[in-house]
Design an enzyme around this catalytic site. Structure first.
Site, PDB file in Angstrom:
ATOM      1  N   ASP A  69       0.847  -1.195   0.000  1.00  0.00           N
ATOM      2  CA  ASP A  69       0.000   0.000   0.000  1.00  0.00           C
ATOM      3  C   ASP A  69       0.884   1.248   0.000  1.00  0.00           C
ATOM      4  O   ASP A  69       2.090   1.163   0.209  1.00  0.00           O
ATOM      5  CB  ASP A  69      -0.952   0.008   1.205  1.00  0.00           C
ATOM      6  N   ASP A  71       1.302   4.936   1.675  1.00  0.00           N
ATOM      7  CA  ASP A  71       0.874   5.881   2.706  1.00  0.00           C
ATOM      8  C   ASP A  71       1.481   7.245   2.423  1.00  0.00           C
ATOM      9  O   ASP A  71       2.608   7.349   1.934  1.00  0.00           O
ATOM     10  CB  ASP A  71       1.322   5.390   4.082  1.00  0.00           C
ATOM     11  N   ASP A 148       9.033   3.335  13.253  1.00  0.00           N
ATOM     12  CA  ASP A 148       9.688   2.207  13.934  1.00  0.00           C
ATOM     13  C   ASP A 148      11.133   1.964  13.477  1.00  0.00           C
ATOM     14  O   ASP A 148      12.078   2.142  14.237  1.00  0.00           O
ATOM     15  CB  ASP A 148       8.829   0.936  13.863  1.00  0.00           C
TER      16      ASP A 148
HETATM   17  P1  ATP Z   1       3.748  -3.178   4.869  1.00  0.00           P
HETATM   18  O1  ATP Z   1       2.616  -2.263   4.513  1.00  0.00           O
HETATM   19  O2  ATP Z   1       4.527  -3.672   3.733  1.00  0.00           O
HETATM   20  O3  ATP Z   1       3.358  -4.237   5.809  1.00  0.00           O
HETATM   21  P2  ATP Z   1       4.740  -0.834   6.192  1.00  0.00           P
HETATM   22  O4  ATP Z   1       6.116  -0.471   6.666  1.00  0.00           O
HETATM   23  O5  ATP Z   1       4.139   0.065   5.170  1.00  0.00           O
HETATM   24  O6  ATP Z   1       4.819  -2.319   5.703  1.00  0.00           O
HETATM   25  P3  ATP Z   1       2.446  -0.236   7.773  1.00  0.00           P
HETATM   26  O7  ATP Z   1       1.868  -1.006   8.880  1.00  0.00           O
HETATM   27  O8  ATP Z   1       1.676  -0.042   6.510  1.00  0.00           O
HETATM   28  O9  ATP Z   1       3.836  -0.920   7.460  1.00  0.00           O
HETATM   29  O10 ATP Z   1       2.855   1.172   8.373  1.00  0.00           O
HETATM   30  C1  ATP Z   1       3.280   2.265   7.578  1.00  0.00           C
HETATM   31  C2  ATP Z   1       4.416   3.025   8.265  1.00  0.00           C
HETATM   32  O11 ATP Z   1       3.956   3.541   9.529  1.00  0.00           O
HETATM   33  C3  ATP Z   1       5.619   2.175   8.622  1.00  0.00           C
HETATM   34  O12 ATP Z   1       6.501   2.049   7.534  1.00  0.00           O
HETATM   35  C4  ATP Z   1       6.219   2.965   9.772  1.00  0.00           C
HETATM   36  O13 ATP Z   1       6.927   4.074   9.285  1.00  0.00           O
HETATM   37  C5  ATP Z   1       4.992   3.480  10.492  1.00  0.00           C
HETATM   38  N1  ATP Z   1       4.571   2.555  11.569  1.00  0.00           N
HETATM   39  C6  ATP Z   1       3.660   1.556  11.467  1.00  0.00           C
HETATM   40  N2  ATP Z   1       3.526   0.908  12.622  1.00  0.00           N
HETATM   41  C7  ATP Z   1       4.344   1.511  13.499  1.00  0.00           C
HETATM   42  C8  ATP Z   1       4.645   1.295  14.879  1.00  0.00           C
HETATM   43  N3  ATP Z   1       4.065   0.335  15.571  1.00  0.00           N
HETATM   44  N4  ATP Z   1       5.544   2.147  15.451  1.00  0.00           N
HETATM   45  C9  ATP Z   1       6.127   3.139  14.747  1.00  0.00           C
HETATM   46  N5  ATP Z   1       5.894   3.361  13.458  1.00  0.00           N
HETATM   47  C10 ATP Z   1       5.017   2.566  12.828  1.00  0.00           C
HETATM   48 MG    MG Z   2       2.223  -0.092   4.411  1.00  0.00          MG
END
Ligand code: ATP
Ligand code: MG
Length: 449
Positions: A69, A71, A148
């Site tokens: 996705d 963001d 994170d």
């Molecule tokens: P994917 O969507 O491929 O699973 P992602 O890194 O995009 O991985 P998401 O859960 O979509 O993960 O979250 C988007 C972003 O928000 C992350 O890349 C991170 O920067 C931030 N984020 C998400 N969860 C946390 C958390 N628990 N603590 C701190 N930052 C977070």
């Molecule tokens: Mg994501």
């Protein structure tokens, strides 16, 4: 603490000079960003706001992978975002996010978050240091350092198509390292789900968790007990439905986290007397990964049926040894294990009901006479239950002959079906054995604890 990200503070504001990678020096192209996300970025920019792609989208594009996705982060406040888009809804109470709707596609837009002075608002923290305070809006620098991992804190700027890196994330991305921002233990205590995220990204990206970030995981697993069961359900889906569930499972066990999520299953896995339960789960997860690789649908019902089978099976066997019928035993064991599991992970009914059906149908595969096979074949959950039977047979838990019979039966012509139903069967778990069982319940050696 050479591995910790240095944050220069002056008069309460965070000032970090970012590394800016200009367009010609990185491989993110607008062509690889979803059309809707690109639209949102441009609309925000044209309305005079900053707009960046952030998180997994940037990370995956830099790695040449297809993001799940996209963001978006902006300096526009949620109400301002709403004014820019008519197709926009604000969600979340404590921290408001804007969802911009394009039919079924939703692009999430978050205002830069700032964490106020960490010493302030201590009363909002739980005993374990979990972050309970409301978030406030901040600058892009502040937004970056509250993410994170360094590789998740990279921004793609729609203004000049550059990648902006406040945290040395590109270096870690190139080295294949997952490094938490700030002090690892503090960050895990703020949000223990970050431990699961570390494992998930390590498995998905083939990255190593930096040693300082890895060590506390072994000690802090019990913090997951404080995470709401509904959030853990979402996380478990991400862990096991991402196409690398087998690797993820092995890593979760390595870090002693699997037992935090599935205590009853872990109980049997840790005994491993016959190497049996582990291989069943392994095979089930491998099967899920293969299906995802082939673009076939996978359902959480089947996944949870695999993950919880061992405790259910063992409990049902004990109940049958005490005289319950196979169906009674399976239903009661299912009730009990699902109830216990729901203390940790809230499996919604729309998944737990079909999962229970997969279990409950297993004993019906042994009934191959009369019209029963036809009735089973037309059951809406037949296919999933049959796939489950195959897994069991492959591990030697039931006769391969039985599974093969059903494979053949499904594909047989009407005429052959009739012939198959009236033919005598191999004595796997069939009629003869059932009669024997009624007199003296017999438990297979490997079923005993
Ligand atoms: P994917 O969507 O491929 O699973 P992602 O890194 O995009 O991985 P998401 O859960 O979509 O993960 O979250 C988007 C972003 O928000 C992350 O890349 C991170 O920067 C931030 N984020 C998400 N969860 C946390 C958390 N628990 N603590 C701190 N930052 C977070
Ligand atoms: Mg994501």
């Amino acid at each position: 603490m050479a591995d910790e990200i240095k944050i220069n503070r002056s008069e309460g504001t965070t000032i970090i000079t970012p590394i800016v990678i200009p367009r010609p020096e990185h491989k993110i192209s607008r062509a690889n960003i979803s059309e809707n996300a690109v639209k949102v970025l441009y609309r925000l920019k044209n309305a005079g706001f900053q707009a960046y792609l952030v998180g997994g989208g940037v990370r995956d594009l830099l790695l040449g992978r297809e993001p799940k996705d996209f963001d978006i982060a902006t300096d526009a406040h949620p109400e301002e975002v709403r004014r820019v888009f008519s197709n926009c809804r604000l969600i979340g109470r404590r921290f408001r996010l804007a969802h911009v709707h394009f039919g079924r596609d939703i692009v999430e837009v978050a205002t830069f978050r700032g964490n106020v002075d960490p010493d302030a608002e201590v009363d909002h923290e739980s005993e374990n240091g979990m972050l309970l305070r409301d978030n406030v809006y901040g600058s892009i620098e502040e937004d970056a350092i509250r993410r994170d991992f360094t590789v998740n804190a990279l921004y793609y700027n729609i203004e000049d198509f550059s990648v902006v890196d406040y945290v040395d994330g590109v270096k870690d991305l190139e080295a294949g390292v997952l490094r938490l921002l700030g002090d690892p233990e503090t960050r895990y205590r703020e949000d223990p789900v970050r431990m699961l995220r570390a494992v998930r990204f390590a498995a998905k990206l083939g990255f190593l968790i930096n040693p300082q970030c890895e060590k506390p995981i072994f000690e802090l697993g019990d913090l997951l007990d404080d995470i709401p069961a509904a959030r853990l359900f979402e996380e478990v889906l991400k862990l096991f439905m991402g196409g690398v569930s087998l690797n993820t499972f092995e890593k979760l066990r390595h870090y002693d986290l699997f037992g935090r999520l599935f205590p009853d299953t872990e109980e049997y896995l840790s005994h491993e007397e016959f190497g049996f339960p582990v291989t069943f789960v392994n095979r089930g997860l491998e099967n899920t990964d293969n299906r995802i690789a082939e673009g076939k649908p996978v359902t959480p019902a089947f996944l949870f049926a695999v993950l919880l089978w061992e405790p259910v099976r063992q409990m049902a066997n004990r109940m049958m040894a005490n005289g319950d019928s196979p169906l009674q035993a399976m239903q009661q064991a299912g009730n009990e294990i699902v109830f216990r599991q729901s203390q940790r992970i809230a499996i919604p009914k729309r998944f737990s009901l079909p999962m229970r059906e997969i279990w409950n149908l297993q004993h019906r595969f042994t009934q191959r006479n009369g019209k029963r096979p036809l009735r089973l074949l037309s059951h809406p959950r037949f296919r999933a239950a049959y796939d489950f039977l195959l897994l069991r047979a492959e591990g030697g838990e039931t006769e391969m002959e039985l599974a093969n019979w059903w494979t053949e039966f499904q594909e047989a012509s009407e005429e052959d079906k009739n012939r198959m139903m009236s033919q005598p069967k191999g004595d796997s778990e069939g009629v003869k054995r059932k009669r024997r069982r009624r007199r003296k319940p017999k438990v297979k050696k490997q079923d005993q604890e």
